[in-house]
Motif scaffolding. Structure first.
Motif, PDB file in Angstrom:
ATOM      1  N   TYR A 177       0.661  25.065   8.643  1.00 20.67           N
ATOM      2  CA  TYR A 177       0.119  23.707   8.735  1.00 20.67           C
ATOM      3  C   TYR A 177       0.581  22.963   7.488  1.00 20.67           C
ATOM      4  O   TYR A 177       0.305  23.404   6.370  1.00 20.67           O
ATOM      5  CB  TYR A 177      -1.411  23.735   8.779  1.00 20.67           C
ATOM      6  N   VAL A 178       1.275  21.851   7.693  1.00 20.19           N
ATOM      7  CA  VAL A 178       1.846  21.127   6.567  1.00 20.19           C
ATOM      8  C   VAL A 178       1.160  19.776   6.398  1.00 20.19           C
ATOM      9  O   VAL A 178       1.006  19.024   7.371  1.00 20.19           O
ATOM     10  CB  VAL A 178       3.367  20.912   6.753  1.00 20.19           C
ATOM     11  N   SER A 179       0.750  19.493   5.178  1.00 10.35           N
ATOM     12  CA  SER A 179       0.242  18.175   4.836  1.00 10.35           C
ATOM     13  C   SER A 179       1.464  17.293   4.561  1.00 10.35           C
ATOM     14  O   SER A 179       1.998  17.288   3.461  1.00 10.35           O
ATOM     15  CB  SER A 179      -0.663  18.288   3.601  1.00 10.35           C
ATOM     16  N   ASP A 180       1.900  16.600   5.598  1.00 15.04           N
ATOM     17  CA  ASP A 180       3.126  15.788   5.533  1.00 15.04           C
ATOM     18  C   ASP A 180       2.724  14.408   4.996  1.00 15.04           C
ATOM     19  O   ASP A 180       2.596  13.438   5.745  1.00 15.04           O
ATOM     20  CB  ASP A 180       3.731  15.713   6.944  1.00 15.04           C
ATOM     21  N   ALA A 181       2.531  14.357   3.694  1.00 14.33           N
ATOM     22  CA  ALA A 181       1.822  13.232   3.070  1.00 14.33           C
ATOM     23  C   ALA A 181       2.499  11.888   3.312  1.00 14.33           C
ATOM     24  O   ALA A 181       1.855  10.926   3.734  1.00 14.33           O
ATOM     25  CB  ALA A 181       1.669  13.500   1.576  1.00 14.33           C
ATOM     26  N   GLY A 182       3.796  11.803   3.034  1.00 15.23           N
ATOM     27  CA  GLY A 182       4.485  10.522   3.153  1.00 15.23           C
ATOM     28  C   GLY A 182       4.500   9.982   4.572  1.00 15.23           C
ATOM     29  O   GLY A 182       4.517   8.769   4.786  1.00 15.23           O
ATOM     30  N   ASN A 183       4.474  10.859   5.546  1.00 12.76           N
ATOM     31  CA  ASN A 183       4.428  10.437   6.944  1.00 12.76           C
ATOM     32  C   ASN A 183       2.986  10.285   7.437  1.00 12.76           C
ATOM     33  O   ASN A 183       2.764   9.953   8.608  1.00 12.76           O
ATOM     34  CB  ASN A 183       5.167  11.439   7.841  1.00 12.76           C
ATOM     35  N   GLY A 184       2.024  10.579   6.557  1.00 14.48           N
ATOM     36  CA  GLY A 184       0.612  10.411   6.912  1.00 14.48           C
ATOM     37  C   GLY A 184       0.200  11.231   8.115  1.00 14.48           C
ATOM     38  O   GLY A 184      -0.453  10.728   9.028  1.00 14.48           O
ATOM     39  N   ARG A 185       0.579  12.512   8.122  1.00 15.12           N
ATOM     40  CA  ARG A 185       0.260  13.323   9.303  1.00 15.12           C
ATOM     41  C   ARG A 185       0.157  14.799   8.931  1.00 15.12           C
ATOM     42  O   ARG A 185       0.540  15.210   7.839  1.00 15.12           O
ATOM     43  CB  ARG A 185       1.333  13.143  10.372  1.00 15.12           C
ATOM     44  N   VAL A 186      -0.355  15.566   9.878  1.00 13.59           N
ATOM     45  CA  VAL A 186      -0.383  17.028   9.773  1.00 13.59           C
ATOM     46  C   VAL A 186       0.630  17.558  10.773  1.00 13.59           C
ATOM     47  O   VAL A 186       0.689  17.073  11.912  1.00 13.59           O
ATOM     48  CB  VAL A 186      -1.789  17.570  10.120  1.00 13.59           C
ATOM     49  N   GLN A 187       1.448  18.492  10.354  1.00 12.39           N
ATOM     50  CA  GLN A 187       2.393  19.111  11.293  1.00 12.39           C
ATOM     51  C   GLN A 187       2.103  20.607  11.376  1.00 12.39           C
ATOM     52  O   GLN A 187       1.811  21.252  10.361  1.00 12.39           O
ATOM     53  CB  GLN A 187       3.819  18.902  10.829  1.00 12.39           C
ATOM     54  N   GLU A 208       0.829  -1.211   0.000  1.00 13.82           N
ATOM     55  CA  GLU A 208       0.000   0.000   0.000  1.00 13.82           C
ATOM     56  C   GLU A 208       0.862   1.258   0.000  1.00 13.82           C
ATOM     57  O   GLU A 208       0.596   2.223  -0.707  1.00 13.82           O
ATOM     58  CB  GLU A 208      -0.915   0.012   1.231  1.00 13.82           C
ATOM     59  N   ARG A 209       1.901   1.214   0.814  1.00 15.33           N
ATOM     60  CA  ARG A 209       2.763   2.383   0.927  1.00 15.33           C
ATOM     61  C   ARG A 209       3.527   2.621  -0.371  1.00 15.33           C
ATOM     62  O   ARG A 209       3.626   3.754  -0.839  1.00 15.33           O
ATOM     63  CB  ARG A 209       3.752   2.196   2.095  1.00 15.33           C
ATOM     64  N   GLU A 210       4.014   1.513  -0.952  1.00  7.26           N
ATOM     65  CA  GLU A 210       4.717   1.651  -2.235  1.00  7.26           C
ATOM     66  C   GLU A 210       3.781   2.222  -3.296  1.00  7.26           C
ATOM     67  O   GLU A 210       4.166   3.059  -4.102  1.00  7.26           O
ATOM     68  CB  GLU A 210       5.234   0.286  -2.699  1.00  7.26           C
ATOM     69  N   ARG A 211       2.552   1.729  -3.281  1.00 10.24           N
ATOM     70  CA  ARG A 211       1.580   2.232  -4.263  1.00 10.24           C
ATOM     71  C   ARG A 211       1.329   3.716  -4.038  1.00 10.24           C
ATOM     72  O   ARG A 211       1.305   4.508  -4.975  1.00 10.24           O
ATOM     73  CB  ARG A 211       0.266   1.465  -4.146  1.00 10.24           C
ATOM     74  N   TYR A 212       1.178   4.091  -2.758  1.00 12.62           N
ATOM     75  CA  TYR A 212       0.958   5.510  -2.476  1.00 12.62           C
ATOM     76  C   TYR A 212       2.140   6.363  -2.965  1.00 12.62           C
ATOM     77  O   TYR A 212       1.952   7.395  -3.613  1.00 12.62           O
ATOM     78  CB  TYR A 212       0.718   5.763  -0.977  1.00 12.62           C
ATOM     79  N   GLN A 213       3.358   5.912  -2.643  1.00 12.41           N
ATOM     80  CA  GLN A 213       4.551   6.683  -3.029  1.00 12.41           C
ATOM     81  C   GLN A 213       4.616   6.849  -4.542  1.00 12.41           C
ATOM     82  O   GLN A 213       4.915   7.920  -5.054  1.00 12.41           O
ATOM     83  CB  GLN A 213       5.827   5.978  -2.542  1.00 12.41           C
ATOM     84  N   CYS A 214       4.336   5.744  -5.236  1.00 14.67           N
ATOM     85  CA  CYS A 214       4.377   5.761  -6.695  1.00 14.67           C
ATOM     86  C   CYS A 214       3.349   6.766  -7.233  1.00 14.67           C
ATOM     87  O   CYS A 214       3.665   7.616  -8.070  1.00 14.67           O
ATOM     88  CB  CYS A 214       4.096   4.354  -7.224  1.00 14.67           C
ATOM     89  N   ARG A 215       2.127   6.688  -6.726  1.00 13.39           N
ATOM     90  CA  ARG A 215       1.068   7.573  -7.206  1.00 13.39           C
ATOM     91  C   ARG A 215       1.347   9.033  -6.843  1.00 13.39           C
ATOM     92  O   ARG A 215       1.096   9.941  -7.633  1.00 13.39           O
ATOM     93  CB  ARG A 215      -0.289   7.131  -6.626  1.00 13.39           C
ATOM     94  N   ALA A 216       1.896   9.239  -5.633  1.00 12.19           N
ATOM     95  CA  ALA A 216       2.199  10.611  -5.220  1.00 12.19           C
ATOM     96  C   ALA A 216       3.263  11.216  -6.132  1.00 12.19           C
ATOM     97  O   ALA A 216       3.169  12.374  -6.535  1.00 12.19           O
ATOM     98  CB  ALA A 216       2.667  10.620  -3.764  1.00 12.19           C
ATOM     99  N   ASP A 217       4.270  10.404  -6.478  1.00 10.20           N
ATOM    100  CA  ASP A 217       5.316  10.895  -7.385  1.00 10.20           C
ATOM    101  C   ASP A 217       4.711  11.274  -8.735  1.00 10.20           C
ATOM    102  O   ASP A 217       5.017  12.317  -9.303  1.00 10.20           O
ATOM    103  CB  ASP A 217       6.392   9.812  -7.604  1.00 10.20           C
ATOM    104  N   VAL A 218       3.846  10.398  -9.235  1.00 17.37           N
ATOM    105  CA  VAL A 218       3.238  10.643 -10.550  1.00 17.37           C
ATOM    106  C   VAL A 218       2.386  11.912 -10.523  1.00 17.37           C
ATOM    107  O   VAL A 218       2.500  12.778 -11.396  1.00 17.37           O
ATOM    108  CB  VAL A 218       2.378   9.431 -10.975  1.00 17.37           C
ATOM    109  N   LEU A 219       1.575  12.026  -9.481  1.00 16.98           N
ATOM    110  CA  LEU A 219       0.636  13.155  -9.434  1.00 16.98           C
ATOM    111  C   LEU A 219       1.337  14.496  -9.206  1.00 16.98           C
ATOM    112  O   LEU A 219       0.812  15.536  -9.566  1.00 16.98           O
ATOM    113  CB  LEU A 219      -0.413  12.923  -8.339  1.00 16.98           C
ATOM    114  N   SER A 220       2.515  14.454  -8.594  1.00 24.87           N
ATOM    115  CA  SER A 220       3.192  15.732  -8.340  1.00 24.87           C
ATOM    116  C   SER A 220       4.132  16.116  -9.485  1.00 24.87           C
ATOM    117  O   SER A 220       4.799  17.131  -9.423  1.00 24.87           O
ATOM    118  CB  SER A 220       3.982  15.646  -7.031  1.00 24.87           C
ATOM    119  N   ASN A 221       4.149  15.303 -10.516  1.00 23.94           N
ATOM    120  CA  ASN A 221       5.101  15.507 -11.607  1.00 23.94           C
ATOM    121  C   ASN A 221       4.714  16.578 -12.611  1.00 23.94           C
ATOM    122  O   ASN A 221       5.526  16.961 -13.448  1.00 23.94           O
ATOM    123  CB  ASN A 221       5.290  14.184 -12.363  1.00 23.94           C
TER     124      ASN A 221
END
Lengths: 72, 336
Positions: free
Chosen positions: B111-121, A34-47
């Motif tokens: 307020y930061v959407s700290d996405a990869g860490n799944g949290r708000v800072q 799940e995390r890998e999928r999220y990272q992959c999608r986040a990279d794509v969407l922020s590109n």
């Protein structure tokens, strides 16, 4: 004889499919895939790529997720 | 004498026609001249003006802020574009980020959407850690309402093979992370990729609540109050020209993506959409013009920028952008 071998192989295949695939799918729900999928999608969407290209790359993320789930 | 009278009459007639025209389609057209000029920052070649991957740009009274999701930092600039300092670094500790994708400035806090860490800072303007909370999902956008409710949104989390299902895309939390309400159903489709594309959105504050606006396939901007209730929907003016493409989807089907904006901001009562454009290969990409909408969804005008831009932050007559080369630039318009 051939018929028996075919029957045994078919049964073994069916059992393997029943036992291993659901187990792998369950493993896919673990945070790793799940995390890998999220990272992959986040990279794509922020590109900031074009939308068609973005969709293709999101599809690649889902294929990678599928491979992770099935532990290919 | 007769010629002079004719010229005077003709002049008055043209003036009247001009006034009528200005008053019919574009009653607010006086706010938009369409003329834009770039102001050069104090050090125009500074590396700090270039982002590795810009996620968001914003401003307050004194500063411009740019969030870089790869460098995991928020760069702070003066209003004239001089780099001052950076907040945050990559990591998992307090004041550190992993792929941050949005931020909100409120009352001296970031307020930061700290996405990869799944949290708000929550940090102060110098980056000192003030607090935060974990989320059950990966956040997408963030803002803070007048009553200090922290609004966090996410994209649909469906994985391939899951049944078609709707989920709430926006959650309101207390500043300590208690869930208060949920709002706005996802557009579900059964195809996770298409679902993601058509649910991408922005959150923009307005007095007493916020706008939820999807980037494509949805002509309605939703006004949500600080209790999470959709109090009004605003239809985008029919004069607005959508950018539509047919995209491949599952099982060989083709679906339509109708693009409304690439990025969006509010300033005063107006909504500014960065209009996407077609690339030579037919794809939809970032554009170089801003469509300006009145609060009722009516089109008020258009601002043409000289370059293609990815991110915008509108500050009255000043427009801060990150261009297609990921460089921060400042433009001045004649908006009053």
């Amino acid at each position: 004889m051939k018929k028996t071998i075919a029957l045994v192989l078919a049964t073994a295949f069916a059992l393997a499919a029943l036992v291993f695939v659901p187990a792998s799918l369950a493993a896919g729900q673990a945070p790793g895939c799940e995390r890998e999928r999220y990272q992959c999608r986040a990279d794509v969407l922020s590109n900031d790529e074009g939308w068609v290209r973005t969709m293709l790359m999101l599809s690649v993320c889902d294929i990678a997720w599928g491979r992770c789930v099935l532990k290919v | 004498m007769k010629n002079q009278s004719s010229v005077l009459f003709l002049g008055l007639l043209l003036l009247q026609v001009g006034i009528i025209k200005a008053g019919s389609g574009f009653s607010q057209s006086h706010i938009l001249s369409g003329r834009v000029r770039e102001t050069m920052p104090e050090n125009p070649n500074s590396n700090s003006l270039y982002f590795a991957r810009p996620a968001a740009i914003g401003h307050d009274h004194d500063h411009i802020y740019g969030l870089d999701s790869i460098d995991s930092e928020i760069r702070v600039f003066s209003k004239s574009g001089a780099f001052l300092y950076a907040v945050g670094k990559k990591g998992q500790g307090p004041g550190e980020f992993d792929g941050p994708n949005d931020f909100w400035l409120d009352d001296g806090k970031i307020y930061v959407s700290d996405a990869g860490n799944g949290r708000v800072q929550i940090l102060d303007r110098k980056g000192r850690y003030l607090g935060g909370f974990k989320l059950k999902c990966f956040p997408h956008k963030i803002l803070v309402l007048d009553d200090k409710t922290v609004v966090v949104s996410h994209l649909p989390s469906a994985t391939p093979g899951e049944f078609l299902r709707k989920e709430k895309l926006v959650q309101g939390y207390t500043s300590s992370g208690d869930l208060v309400w949920e709002a706005v159903d996802s557009l579900s489709d059964g195809d996770p990729v298409f679902e993601t594309m058509q649910n991408r959105h922005v959150l923009k504050a307005f007095s007493g609540g916020f706008y939820f606006i999807r980037k494509c396939n949805d002509p309605l901007a939703r006004l949500v109050d600080n209790q999470g209730k959709i109090v009004r929907t605003i239809a985008v003016d029919k004069k607005f020209e959508w950018k539509t493409i047919a995209v491949p989807a599952r099982r060989g089907k083709k679906r339509r993506l109708s693009g409304l904006f690439w990025d969006c901001d509010t300033s005063g009562d107006f909504l500014y959409f960065l209009v996407p454009e077609f690339a030579p290969n037919g794809d939809i990409v970032a554009g170089r013009s801003l469509a300006v909408f009145k609060p009722d969804g009516g089109l008020a005008g258009r601002i043409d920028l000289p370059v293609q831009v990815n991110k915008i932050s509108v500050d009255g007559p000043r427009i801060y952008v990150v261009d297609a080369d990921y460089k921060m630039r400042i433009f001045l318009t004649e908006i009053k």
